[in-house]
Design a protein around this motif. Structure first.
Motif, PDB file in Angstrom:
ATOM      1  N   ARG A  46      -6.912  -3.534  -4.130  1.00  0.00           N
ATOM      2  CA  ARG A  46      -6.884  -3.046  -2.754  1.00  0.00           C
ATOM      3  C   ARG A  46      -6.175  -1.692  -2.732  1.00  0.00           C
ATOM      4  O   ARG A  46      -5.210  -1.484  -3.468  1.00  0.00           O
ATOM      5  CB  ARG A  46      -6.138  -4.028  -1.849  1.00  0.00           C
ATOM      6  CG  ARG A  46      -6.805  -5.381  -1.699  1.00  0.00           C
ATOM      7  CD  ARG A  46      -5.982  -6.308  -0.816  1.00  0.00           C
ATOM      8  NE  ARG A  46      -4.675  -6.614  -1.404  1.00  0.00           N
ATOM      9  CZ  ARG A  46      -3.709  -7.274  -0.780  1.00  0.00           C
ATOM     10  NH1 ARG A  46      -3.888  -7.696   0.458  1.00  0.00           N
ATOM     11  NH2 ARG A  46      -2.563  -7.506  -1.391  1.00  0.00           N
ATOM     12  N   SER A  47      -6.625  -0.797  -1.881  1.00  0.00           N
ATOM     13  CA  SER A  47      -5.981   0.519  -1.758  1.00  0.00           C
ATOM     14  C   SER A  47      -4.490   0.333  -1.526  1.00  0.00           C
ATOM     15  O   SER A  47      -4.075  -0.424  -0.641  1.00  0.00           O
ATOM     16  CB  SER A  47      -6.579   1.280  -0.578  1.00  0.00           C
ATOM     17  OG  SER A  47      -7.966   1.419  -0.718  1.00  0.00           O
ATOM     18  N   GLY A  48      -3.667   1.034  -2.340  1.00  0.00           N
ATOM     19  CA  GLY A  48      -2.221   0.967  -2.195  1.00  0.00           C
ATOM     20  C   GLY A  48      -1.530   0.065  -3.195  1.00  0.00           C
ATOM     21  O   GLY A  48      -0.300   0.063  -3.282  1.00  0.00           O
ATOM     22  N   GLU A  49      -2.297  -0.703  -3.974  1.00  0.00           N
ATOM     23  CA  GLU A  49      -1.675  -1.618  -4.926  1.00  0.00           C
ATOM     24  C   GLU A  49      -1.247  -0.902  -6.207  1.00  0.00           C
ATOM     25  O   GLU A  49      -1.684   0.212  -6.493  1.00  0.00           O
ATOM     26  CB  GLU A  49      -2.636  -2.756  -5.279  1.00  0.00           C
ATOM     27  CG  GLU A  49      -2.823  -3.742  -4.133  1.00  0.00           C
ATOM     28  CD  GLU A  49      -3.611  -4.976  -4.524  1.00  0.00           C
ATOM     29  OE1 GLU A  49      -3.231  -6.078  -4.085  1.00  0.00           O
ATOM     30  OE2 GLU A  49      -4.612  -4.837  -5.260  1.00  0.00           O
ATOM     31  N   LEU A 112       1.897  -2.148  -0.237  1.00  0.00           N
ATOM     32  CA  LEU A 112       1.448  -0.955   0.497  1.00  0.00           C
ATOM     33  C   LEU A 112      -0.050  -1.058   0.795  1.00  0.00           C
ATOM     34  O   LEU A 112      -0.846  -0.216   0.400  1.00  0.00           O
ATOM     35  CB  LEU A 112       1.748   0.312  -0.310  1.00  0.00           C
ATOM     36  CG  LEU A 112       3.225   0.608  -0.543  1.00  0.00           C
ATOM     37  CD1 LEU A 112       3.384   1.863  -1.393  1.00  0.00           C
ATOM     38  CD2 LEU A 112       3.975   0.781   0.781  1.00  0.00           C
ATOM     39  N   VAL A 113      -0.413  -2.115   1.487  1.00  0.00           N
ATOM     40  CA  VAL A 113      -1.816  -2.392   1.785  1.00  0.00           C
ATOM     41  C   VAL A 113      -1.976  -2.608   3.284  1.00  0.00           C
ATOM     42  O   VAL A 113      -1.044  -3.056   3.965  1.00  0.00           O
ATOM     43  CB  VAL A 113      -2.311  -3.639   1.011  1.00  0.00           C
ATOM     44  CG1 VAL A 113      -2.372  -3.349  -0.490  1.00  0.00           C
ATOM     45  CG2 VAL A 113      -1.429  -4.845   1.284  1.00  0.00           C
ATOM     46  N   ALA A 114      -3.144  -2.307   3.794  1.00  0.00           N
ATOM     47  CA  ALA A 114      -3.403  -2.444   5.232  1.00  0.00           C
ATOM     48  C   ALA A 114      -3.194  -3.882   5.698  1.00  0.00           C
ATOM     49  O   ALA A 114      -2.797  -4.123   6.843  1.00  0.00           O
ATOM     50  CB  ALA A 114      -4.814  -1.964   5.547  1.00  0.00           C
ATOM     51  N   ASP A 143     -12.172   2.341   5.080  1.00  0.00           N
ATOM     52  CA  ASP A 143     -11.719   1.289   5.994  1.00  0.00           C
ATOM     53  C   ASP A 143     -10.463   1.693   6.763  1.00  0.00           C
ATOM     54  O   ASP A 143     -10.259   1.262   7.902  1.00  0.00           O
ATOM     55  CB  ASP A 143     -11.440  -0.009   5.223  1.00  0.00           C
ATOM     56  CG  ASP A 143     -12.707  -0.634   4.671  1.00  0.00           C
ATOM     57  OD1 ASP A 143     -13.802  -0.275   5.144  1.00  0.00           O
ATOM     58  OD2 ASP A 143     -12.605  -1.478   3.752  1.00  0.00           O
ATOM     59  N   ILE A 144      -9.612   2.516   6.152  1.00  0.00           N
ATOM     60  CA  ILE A 144      -8.355   2.878   6.821  1.00  0.00           C
ATOM     61  C   ILE A 144      -8.629   3.762   8.038  1.00  0.00           C
ATOM     62  O   ILE A 144      -7.889   3.741   9.024  1.00  0.00           O
ATOM     63  CB  ILE A 144      -7.380   3.551   5.819  1.00  0.00           C
ATOM     64  CG1 ILE A 144      -5.925   3.246   6.198  1.00  0.00           C
ATOM     65  CG2 ILE A 144      -7.575   5.042   5.736  1.00  0.00           C
ATOM     66  CD1 ILE A 144      -5.469   1.877   5.799  1.00  0.00           C
ATOM     67  N   TYR A 145      -9.727   4.522   7.990  1.00  0.00           N
ATOM     68  CA  TYR A 145     -10.079   5.388   9.117  1.00  0.00           C
ATOM     69  C   TYR A 145     -10.687   4.591  10.265  1.00  0.00           C
ATOM     70  O   TYR A 145     -10.669   5.035  11.419  1.00  0.00           O
ATOM     71  CB  TYR A 145     -11.032   6.497   8.657  1.00  0.00           C
ATOM     72  CG  TYR A 145     -10.346   7.478   7.739  1.00  0.00           C
ATOM     73  CD1 TYR A 145      -9.682   8.601   8.243  1.00  0.00           C
ATOM     74  CD2 TYR A 145     -10.322   7.274   6.360  1.00  0.00           C
ATOM     75  CE1 TYR A 145      -9.024   9.481   7.405  1.00  0.00           C
ATOM     76  CE2 TYR A 145      -9.668   8.145   5.506  1.00  0.00           C
ATOM     77  CZ  TYR A 145      -9.021   9.252   6.033  1.00  0.00           C
ATOM     78  OH  TYR A 145      -8.354  10.122   5.200  1.00  0.00           O
TER      79      TYR A 145
END
Length: 271
Positions: A46-49, A112-114, A143-145
């Motif tokens: 996942r983004s941020g891992e 640090l994940v959504a 996805d964060i946007y």
């Protein structure tokens, strides 16, 4: 023929780690470098891992936690590292070249994940030094946007040359095929340098307290608001401690994967 060329440094197979080839290395200055390794087809994150990476050690591999800087859709895994002359791993890691091999842990993790944040309007990604790395992944995640109206990366370094990825971030990720259009409208990059002349020279805490951080193009409240703002922190242990206390004074609550909150930190960070 390059007289300085050496054969690639290969590693013995290891049951606990995957062996991956280095694709490229970029040295920003004498203290800082980025590199990428091939991404195994089975590797998901996942983004941020972050994930463990390393080299052969005495008796067992020498592994450290590194945040993944590349986006989740990339076919390579990118990392940002400091160079520590006497560091057990980084003293060796800084000499890697394309074609060499590194060990890669099989299970990425991190906060640090959504998923660890409650929904909100503005997402502030506050980093010092190589703490920028996980936010490079998050800022390139479509996805964060969709989840937040504004994504604001604040990167504080001691020197101008330590502002890794400055040009790419200043261009609002224009070269990124998946988020370029959204980033143009929603992404803001605020670099600040504490020990050399630069257009912004305050520490992040100072920029927040005096409201400087919230001037246009950042829209909305001129202060952090726990009702609508979400914050991620990545940097030195001192930075994490000070900012966590400040955010809690402002009414923010630390979140986790199991219990989402209004801010999250990464404690397993290298550098």
């Amino acid at each position: 023929m390059n007289m300085h060329a050496r054969p690639p440094q290969l590693l013995p197979e290891h049951a606990a780690f995957q062996t991956c080839q280095v694709r490229w290395v970029r040295h920003w200055n004498e203290h800082l470098f980025s590199f990428a390794i091939e991404r195994p087809a089975s590797f998901r994150f996942r983004s941020g891992e972050f994930v463990m990476i390393g080299l052969e050690g005495e008796g067992k591999p020498l592994m450290r936690a590194y945040s993944i800087a590349s986006p989740t859709w990339s076919d390579e895994l990118e990392f940002l590292s400091i160079k520590v002359p006497d560091g057990p791993l980084t003293s060796r890691l800084q000499t890697i070249r394309a074609g060499d091999q590194l060990y890669l842990g099989k299970k990425p993790t991190g906060t640090l994940v959504a998923d660890a944040l409650l929904p909100g309007r503005r997402l502030f990604l506050l980093s010092t030094g190589t703490g920028l790395a996980p936010f490079l992944s998050l800022a390139r995640d479509p996805d964060i946007y969709d989840a937040f109206g504004q994504i604001v990366i604040v990167h504080s370094t001691r020197r101008v040359s330590d502002l890794a990825y400055h040009d790419e971030l200043t261009a609002q990720l224009a070269g990124d095929p998946l988020v370029a259009d959204q980033a143009l409208l929603q992404f803001h990059y605020i670099p600040t340098v504490t020990r050399e002349p630069f257009r912004t020279t305050g520490r992040i805490g100072q920029l927040i307290e005096d409201g400087w951080l919230f001037q246009p193009p950042v829209a909305g409240d001129r202060a952090l608001n726990p009702e609508t703002d979400r914050v991620m922190l990545c940097g030195s242990s001192e930075m994490i401690r000070d900012f966590s206390a400040m955010l809690e004074r402002h009414g923010f609550v630390e979140g986790s994967n199991a219990n989402p909150g209004t801010f999250v930190v990464e404690r397993a960070f290298v550098g």
